[in-house]
Design a protein around this motif. Sequence first.
Motif, PDB file in Angstrom:
ATOM      1  N   THR A   1      25.197 110.734   8.649  1.00  0.00           N
ATOM      2  CA  THR A   1      24.823 109.312   8.653  1.00  0.00           C
ATOM      3  C   THR A   1      23.877 108.981   7.495  1.00  0.00           C
ATOM      4  OG1 THR A   1      23.107 109.894  10.275  1.00  0.00           O
ATOM      5  CG2 THR A   1      25.155 108.929  11.110  1.00  0.00           C
TER       6      THR A   1
ATOM      7  N   VAL B   1      24.414 107.629  14.650  1.00  0.00           N
ATOM      8  CA  VAL B   1      25.332 106.544  14.294  1.00  0.00           C
ATOM      9  C   VAL B   1      24.753 105.196  14.713  1.00  0.00           C
ATOM     10  CG1 VAL B   1      27.605 105.557  14.755  1.00  0.00           C
ATOM     11  CG2 VAL B   1      27.367 108.021  14.374  1.00  0.00           C
ATOM     12  N   LEU B   2      24.130 105.160  15.886  1.00  0.00           N
ATOM     13  CA  LEU B   2      23.528 103.915  16.367  1.00  0.00           C
ATOM     14  C   LEU B   2      22.395 103.480  15.447  1.00  0.00           C
ATOM     15  CD1 LEU B   2      23.687 101.877  18.707  1.00  0.00           C
ATOM     16  CD2 LEU B   2      21.972 103.244  19.905  1.00  0.00           C
TER      17      LEU B   2
ATOM     18  N   GLN C   1      21.856  99.495   8.647  1.00  0.00           N
ATOM     19  CA  GLN C   1      22.680  98.838   7.637  1.00  0.00           C
ATOM     20  C   GLN C   1      22.444  97.331   7.567  1.00  0.00           C
ATOM     21  OE1 GLN C   1      26.478 100.660   8.848  1.00  0.00           O
ATOM     22  NE2 GLN C   1      26.647 101.485   6.772  1.00  0.00           N
TER      23      GLN C   1
ATOM     24  N   HIS D   1      25.734 102.998   1.471  1.00  0.00           N
ATOM     25  CA  HIS D   1      25.561 101.563   1.729  1.00  0.00           C
ATOM     26  C   HIS D   1      24.515 100.975   0.787  1.00  0.00           C
ATOM     27  CE1 HIS D   1      25.724  97.851   3.965  1.00  0.00           C
ATOM     28  NE2 HIS D   1      24.433  97.901   4.227  1.00  0.00           N
TER      29      HIS D   1
ATOM     30  N   SER E   1      23.869 102.156  12.291  1.00  0.00           N
ATOM     31  CA  SER E   1      24.454 100.826  12.476  1.00  0.00           C
ATOM     32  C   SER E   1      23.384  99.743  12.535  1.00  0.00           C
ATOM     33  CB  SER E   1      25.300 100.796  13.751  1.00  0.00           C
ATOM     34  OG  SER E   1      24.477 100.910  14.911  1.00  0.00           O
ATOM     35  N   ARG E   2      22.174 100.123  12.978  1.00  0.00           N
ATOM     36  CA  ARG E   2      21.080  99.163  12.991  1.00  0.00           C
ATOM     37  C   ARG E   2      20.403  99.070  11.624  1.00  0.00           C
ATOM     38  NH1 ARG E   2      18.480 101.334  18.695  1.00  0.00           N
ATOM     39  NH2 ARG E   2      19.960 100.274  20.108  1.00  0.00           N
TER      40      ARG E   2
END
Length: 501
Positions: free
Chosen positions: A237, A129-130, A136, A244, A133-134
């Motif tokens: 993810t 997830v981390l 995206q 995305h 998040s980076r």
Amino acid sequence: MRWLLGRRELGLRRMAGGAGDDAEITFVVTSELERPGEWLSGGEAVLTTGIALPPGPDDRRRYVAELAECGAAALGFGLGLRHDDVPDELIEAADEHDLTLFAVPLPTPFVAVAKTVTDRLAELQYEAVLLASRAQPRMTRAAVSGGASAVLKELSVACAGAVVLLDTQIRVVDTYPADLDEDVVGSVVDLVTRDASSAVSSVSSGPFGIVVTQSIRVEKRGHGHLGVVFAHEPRPTDQVLIGHANSLLALDFEKPRRLHVQQNRVHAAALRILLSGEADRGMARDVVNAASDQREEIRVLTVLDLPAASETVVRAVDDALAAATRPVFLLEDDDRLVILLRGGDTVEFADRLFEDVAPAKRRGLRIGLSSAHRVDDLPTAVEQSRMAAASAERRGRPEESTALAGRALLSFPESRRVLDGLAEILVAPVVDHDARHGTELLASVRAYLEANGQWEAAAASLGVHRHTLRGRIARAEEILGCDLSIARVRAELLLAIIARG
């Protein structure tokens, strides 16, 4: 599995099936059933004390075989309760089926093994997830600065998969990496072709891995298809990142024309700065770098002899680049148009950019294509493409700079004037002699020069004896007052003859 065996605090000891140490564990389950495989979904590490283990050797081998067939990741055997050692039949069967078999010592409770795996899975999920998040924001920045091709690159890096972009006709628009194997690309095309009419997204196993495909659409407007080929099972993810990227691509395709025009103006301004030689060109270089390929190389197209209504040519090239999901870098200056392509683009790709130009207008264009250069060498690439365009015929087809050899000097007005003057001095006297006496001295001289002074080859091309040719060349030397045994003299005379035509 390899990570779990490395936890020293658990004291686990692998007994067999070392080839299965790379298996991924999805869950830890404790079972004392005779046939636990019936209740597994795959990926589990099964823990047992062997209470219900079948007594017969064949049944014990079948016990392990069923676990392997059901996709279990490993078998953990607890010692000290029912069995002091792992039965030999289990060890033999585990090696045979490449199923990791490990011993759990009595002081280690099964719940400790389960908790260790659960905690590790939570860590991995958090890390994923981390990373997502980076990734995206990087993908979003790539969409703004580099368009669709930059988004594909970031998606490929983030998911560790190969990416294919198809248009609405299921034709390949772009891939990352650029040199993706044709068979891999073909497998994506086949899957999209099969599912395009019935599925917005799909996940399929193919010969090259697991393929995730999604349709790129906004409401009922379709813009193509996105495919990602994984060598591993896609993570949740990964699906988020693909979604995305899909949204960013849809936004890019839906970009209003006025915004596209403004972005092109920014690109053109960056091109002017890089070509101006100004000291501080860092930001301009970053902008122009969006046009480069994975090696940060570009090629330059120069178009000369633009028609009075040049906007029709510019618009056609602009639309073609946009359709290929390329950032558009066009610079119209005086009577030329400069276009940036990727370093790996072919002359065939360059030719397709002009397909929608009206034939009458296209036939009047001279187009030159440079070789691949680093972005920092943009001025060199522009000059190279200009020279290629200057030497090209007016037929609207790109000429590569590598084809300049043998005709560059005749293509530029300055050098052409020098050669024309030289022709009047060196060639005209021989032409006059041939006209007055009915000789063939000029043809003989040209054959001799083009054969690099080789008598046999030149005479053979004329169909005369070499002694006859020697006599003609001697007579030409008398008329011209020069020595054709000198290489420099031969070179100048040949250029003068070619210039005269």
